[in-house]
Design a protein around this motif. Structure first.
Motif, PDB file in Angstrom:
ATOM      1  N   LEU A   1       0.970  -1.233   0.103  1.00  0.00           N
ATOM      2  CA  LEU A   1      -0.086  -0.007  -0.014  1.00  0.00           C
ATOM      3  C   LEU A   1       0.797   1.322  -0.146  1.00  0.00           C
ATOM      4  O   LEU A   1       0.821   2.418  -0.792  1.00  0.00           O
ATOM      5  CB  LEU A   1      -1.033   0.110   1.367  1.00  0.00           C
ATOM      6  CG  LEU A   1      -2.020  -1.089   1.049  1.00  0.00           C
ATOM      7  CD1 LEU A   1      -2.895  -0.993   2.622  1.00  0.00           C
ATOM      8  CD2 LEU A   1      -3.062  -0.886  -0.003  1.00  0.00           C
ATOM      9  N   ILE A   2       1.930   1.299   0.672  1.00  0.00           N
ATOM     10  CA  ILE A   2       2.742   2.262   0.893  1.00  0.00           C
ATOM     11  C   ILE A   2       3.411   2.602  -0.561  1.00  0.00           C
ATOM     12  O   ILE A   2       3.583   3.731  -1.173  1.00  0.00           O
ATOM     13  CB  ILE A   2       3.927   2.310   1.666  1.00  0.00           C
ATOM     14  CG1 ILE A   2       3.358   2.077   3.090  1.00  0.00           C
ATOM     15  CG2 ILE A   2       4.908   3.331   1.612  1.00  0.00           C
ATOM     16  CD1 ILE A   2       4.361   1.709   4.095  1.00  0.00           C
ATOM     17  N   SER A   3       3.890   1.378  -1.195  1.00  0.00           N
ATOM     18  CA  SER A   3       4.307   1.699  -2.602  1.00  0.00           C
ATOM     19  C   SER A   3       3.143   2.200  -3.707  1.00  0.00           C
ATOM     20  O   SER A   3       3.544   2.940  -4.629  1.00  0.00           O
ATOM     21  CB  SER A   3       4.855   0.396  -3.235  1.00  0.00           C
ATOM     22  OG  SER A   3       5.723  -0.220  -2.393  1.00  0.00           O
ATOM     23  N   MET A   4       1.912   1.717  -3.539  1.00  0.00           N
ATOM     24  CA  MET A   4       0.956   2.382  -4.230  1.00  0.00           C
ATOM     25  C   MET A   4       0.913   3.880  -3.977  1.00  0.00           C
ATOM     26  O   MET A   4       0.507   4.587  -5.060  1.00  0.00           O
ATOM     27  CB  MET A   4      -0.433   1.696  -3.863  1.00  0.00           C
ATOM     28  CG  MET A   4      -1.690   1.877  -4.771  1.00  0.00           C
ATOM     29  SD  MET A   4      -3.197   1.334  -4.100  1.00  0.00           S
ATOM     30  CE  MET A   4      -3.235   2.491  -2.357  1.00  0.00           C
ATOM     31  N   PHE A   5       0.847   4.157  -2.579  1.00  0.00           N
ATOM     32  CA  PHE A   5       0.651   5.750  -2.456  1.00  0.00           C
ATOM     33  C   PHE A   5       1.873   6.516  -3.335  1.00  0.00           C
ATOM     34  O   PHE A   5       1.822   7.768  -3.472  1.00  0.00           O
ATOM     35  CB  PHE A   5       0.888   5.878  -0.986  1.00  0.00           C
ATOM     36  CG  PHE A   5      -0.568   5.833  -0.410  1.00  0.00           C
ATOM     37  CD1 PHE A   5      -1.853   6.733  -0.775  1.00  0.00           C
ATOM     38  CD2 PHE A   5      -0.878   4.677   0.568  1.00  0.00           C
ATOM     39  CE1 PHE A   5      -2.968   6.502  -0.181  1.00  0.00           C
ATOM     40  CE2 PHE A   5      -2.215   4.528   1.026  1.00  0.00           C
ATOM     41  CZ  PHE A   5      -3.368   5.390   0.842  1.00  0.00           C
ATOM     42  N   ILE A   6       3.098   5.871  -3.203  1.00  0.00           N
ATOM     43  CA  ILE A   6       4.199   6.797  -3.671  1.00  0.00           C
ATOM     44  C   ILE A   6       4.114   6.543  -5.191  1.00  0.00           C
ATOM     45  O   ILE A   6       4.418   7.589  -5.772  1.00  0.00           O
ATOM     46  CB  ILE A   6       5.617   5.912  -3.439  1.00  0.00           C
ATOM     47  CG1 ILE A   6       5.865   5.847  -1.902  1.00  0.00           C
ATOM     48  CG2 ILE A   6       6.671   6.350  -4.208  1.00  0.00           C
ATOM     49  CD1 ILE A   6       7.024   5.110  -1.462  1.00  0.00           C
ATOM     50  N   GLU A   7       3.527   5.607  -5.957  1.00  0.00           N
ATOM     51  CA  GLU A   7       3.493   5.670  -7.436  1.00  0.00           C
ATOM     52  C   GLU A   7       2.403   6.550  -7.930  1.00  0.00           C
ATOM     53  O   GLU A   7       2.357   7.274  -8.877  1.00  0.00           O
ATOM     54  CB  GLU A   7       2.826   4.372  -7.840  1.00  0.00           C
ATOM     55  CG  GLU A   7       4.251   3.149  -7.670  1.00  0.00           C
ATOM     56  CD  GLU A   7       3.941   2.034  -8.112  1.00  0.00           C
ATOM     57  OE1 GLU A   7       2.606   1.580  -8.472  1.00  0.00           O
ATOM     58  OE2 GLU A   7       4.654   0.931  -8.058  1.00  0.00           O
ATOM     59  N   THR A   8       1.329   6.728  -7.065  1.00  0.00           N
ATOM     60  CA  THR A   8       0.207   7.771  -7.527  1.00  0.00           C
ATOM     61  C   THR A   8       0.227   8.977  -7.002  1.00  0.00           C
ATOM     62  O   THR A   8      -0.320  10.058  -7.178  1.00  0.00           O
ATOM     63  CB  THR A   8      -1.231   6.991  -6.874  1.00  0.00           C
ATOM     64  OG1 THR A   8      -1.052   6.857  -5.505  1.00  0.00           O
ATOM     65  CG2 THR A   8      -1.424   5.659  -7.598  1.00  0.00           C
ATOM     66  N   GLY A   9       1.355   9.122  -5.726  1.00  0.00           N
ATOM     67  CA  GLY A   9       1.524  10.484  -5.335  1.00  0.00           C
ATOM     68  C   GLY A   9       0.311  10.828  -4.503  1.00  0.00           C
ATOM     69  O   GLY A   9       0.374  12.227  -4.324  1.00  0.00           O
ATOM     70  N   GLY A  10      -0.373  10.015  -4.022  1.00  0.00           N
ATOM     71  CA  GLY A  10      -1.630  10.438  -3.353  1.00  0.00           C
ATOM     72  C   GLY A  10      -1.233  10.311  -1.747  1.00  0.00           C
ATOM     73  O   GLY A  10      -0.100   9.914  -1.410  1.00  0.00           O
ATOM     74  N   LYS A  11      -2.248  10.877  -0.865  1.00  0.00           N
ATOM     75  CA  LYS A  11      -1.984  10.846   0.502  1.00  0.00           C
ATOM     76  C   LYS A  11      -3.340  10.068   1.312  1.00  0.00           C
ATOM     77  O   LYS A  11      -4.406   9.925   0.693  1.00  0.00           O
ATOM     78  CB  LYS A  11      -2.079  12.410   1.090  1.00  0.00           C
ATOM     79  CG  LYS A  11      -0.693  13.018   0.528  1.00  0.00           C
ATOM     80  CD  LYS A  11      -0.823  14.470   1.233  1.00  0.00           C
ATOM     81  CE  LYS A  11       0.496  15.468   0.437  1.00  0.00           C
ATOM     82  NZ  LYS A  11       0.239  16.767   1.140  1.00  0.00           N
ATOM     83  N   GLY A  12      -2.772   9.605   2.382  1.00  0.00           N
ATOM     84  CA  GLY A  12      -3.805   8.947   3.218  1.00  0.00           C
ATOM     85  C   GLY A  12      -3.462   8.333   4.254  1.00  0.00           C
ATOM     86  O   GLY A  12      -2.229   8.058   4.694  1.00  0.00           O
ATOM     87  N   ASP A  13      -4.261   7.368   4.927  1.00  0.00           N
ATOM     88  CA  ASP A  13      -4.099   6.780   6.208  1.00  0.00           C
ATOM     89  C   ASP A  13      -4.497   5.388   5.862  1.00  0.00           C
ATOM     90  O   ASP A  13      -5.125   4.915   5.121  1.00  0.00           O
ATOM     91  CB  ASP A  13      -4.831   7.006   7.322  1.00  0.00           C
ATOM     92  CG  ASP A  13      -4.752   8.692   7.751  1.00  0.00           C
ATOM     93  OD1 ASP A  13      -3.653   9.048   7.564  1.00  0.00           O
ATOM     94  OD2 ASP A  13      -5.672   9.099   8.406  1.00  0.00           O
ATOM     95  N   ILE A  14      -3.339   4.629   6.467  1.00  0.00           N
ATOM     96  CA  ILE A  14      -3.587   2.933   6.624  1.00  0.00           C
ATOM     97  C   ILE A  14      -3.911   2.556   7.716  1.00  0.00           C
ATOM     98  O   ILE A  14      -3.188   2.767   8.716  1.00  0.00           O
ATOM     99  CB  ILE A  14      -2.110   2.287   6.002  1.00  0.00           C
ATOM    100  CG1 ILE A  14      -1.866   2.685   4.596  1.00  0.00           C
ATOM    101  CG2 ILE A  14      -2.369   0.874   6.124  1.00  0.00           C
ATOM    102  CD1 ILE A  14      -0.551   2.182   4.191  1.00  0.00           C
ATOM    103  N   ILE A  15      -5.178   2.143   8.118  1.00  0.00           N
ATOM    104  CA  ILE A  15      -5.610   1.651   9.365  1.00  0.00           C
ATOM    105  C   ILE A  15      -5.680   0.124   9.675  1.00  0.00           C
ATOM    106  O   ILE A  15      -6.200  -0.571   8.822  1.00  0.00           O
ATOM    107  CB  ILE A  15      -7.102   2.452   9.405  1.00  0.00           C
ATOM    108  CG1 ILE A  15      -6.943   3.779   9.399  1.00  0.00           C
ATOM    109  CG2 ILE A  15      -7.609   2.223  10.836  1.00  0.00           C
ATOM    110  CD1 ILE A  15      -8.470   4.573   9.504  1.00  0.00           C
TER     111      ILE A  15
END
Length: 236
Positions: A188-202
């Motif tokens: 999931l962290i890799s996905m956020f890095i690729e998309t440049g998005g922000k959010g929480d992993i709960i």
């Protein structure tokens, strides 16, 4: 047809003609119950069973642990009082009377700095008694406070688990904690890095404590390469 056969045995379930009598079945049932009750009592009062019940009560519950520590404290105070009254010989501030002996035993047991009030010119016997009482009190106080802290920590964890709430908008929820949870978090962290998005992993799981989950996540992703973006938070 309706006449009874002479000499035939009477029914065992026939009630006794006298008032308040009991049938044979009722008498047998009562005797069996009394036997079982007596057998249970004899089993309950066996030394091994009594020891099992005692240890379960004193060590298996929070109230039992506090009661056990209170008994130990009372025994140590009594021992300190007797030793000071019979073996110390007293000092200028504390004689060997009962009142002074109880007070010195209590203050030395509760306050580990009380022994510093004994002057250097006192006898070696007095110094030894005061140091031993102070050491026993120090160990007991540490043990007692550790039990209190542990119970308070458990209570706070329960309150946190019951009443805590997480407020998030852009987030991903992982249900359960398994040996694949960290791998999924990394993906999931890799996905956020690729998309440049922000959010929480709960992460929501109860197989281990919240502290253990936070500790494991922190140690796992502390030196991740590439590092976790600041806009991505891992919450438990």
């Amino acid at each position: 047809m309706g006449n009874a056969i002479p000499g035939a045995p009477r029914s065992t379930t026939r009630k006794v003609s006298q008032e308040g009598g009991m049938s044979l079945d009722q008498l047998t049932t009562m005797t069996t119950r009394k036997f079982r009750y007596g057998h249970r009592l004899s089993h309950l009062f066996k030394p091994s069973k009594l020891w099992e019940i005692t240890t379960a009560v004193f060590f298996g519950t929070a109230v039992g642990q506090y009661s056990f520590l209170s008994i130990i404290a009372l025994v140590l105070l009594i021992i300190g009082t007797i030793v000071w009254a019979l073996a110390s010989g007293g000092t200028a501030d504390y004689d060997t009377s009962l009142d002074h002996s109880i007070w010195l035993s209590y203050t030395t047991f509760i306050d580990t700095g009380t022994q510093t009030g004994v002057s250097a010119d006192q006898s070696e016997k007095v110094k030894f008694i005061v140091v031993v009482l102070s050491g026993l009190g120090f160990i007991f106080n540490l043990t007692f406070l550790s039990v209190v802290v542990d119970n308070v920590r458990t209570l706070l964890d329960r309150l946190y688990t019951r009443y805590s709430q997480l407020f998030a908008r852009k987030h991903v929820v992982i249900l359960g904690w398994t040996n694949k949870t960290l791998f999924l978090v990394d993906e999931l962290i890799s996905m956020f890095i690729e998309t440049g998005g922000k959010g929480d992993i709960i992460i929501m799981g109860n197989s281990i404590s919240r502290y253990e989950m936070l500790r494991t996540v922190e140690l796992t992703f502390r030196r991740r390469n590439p590092p976790k973006p600041r806009g991505v938070r891992i919450r438990v």
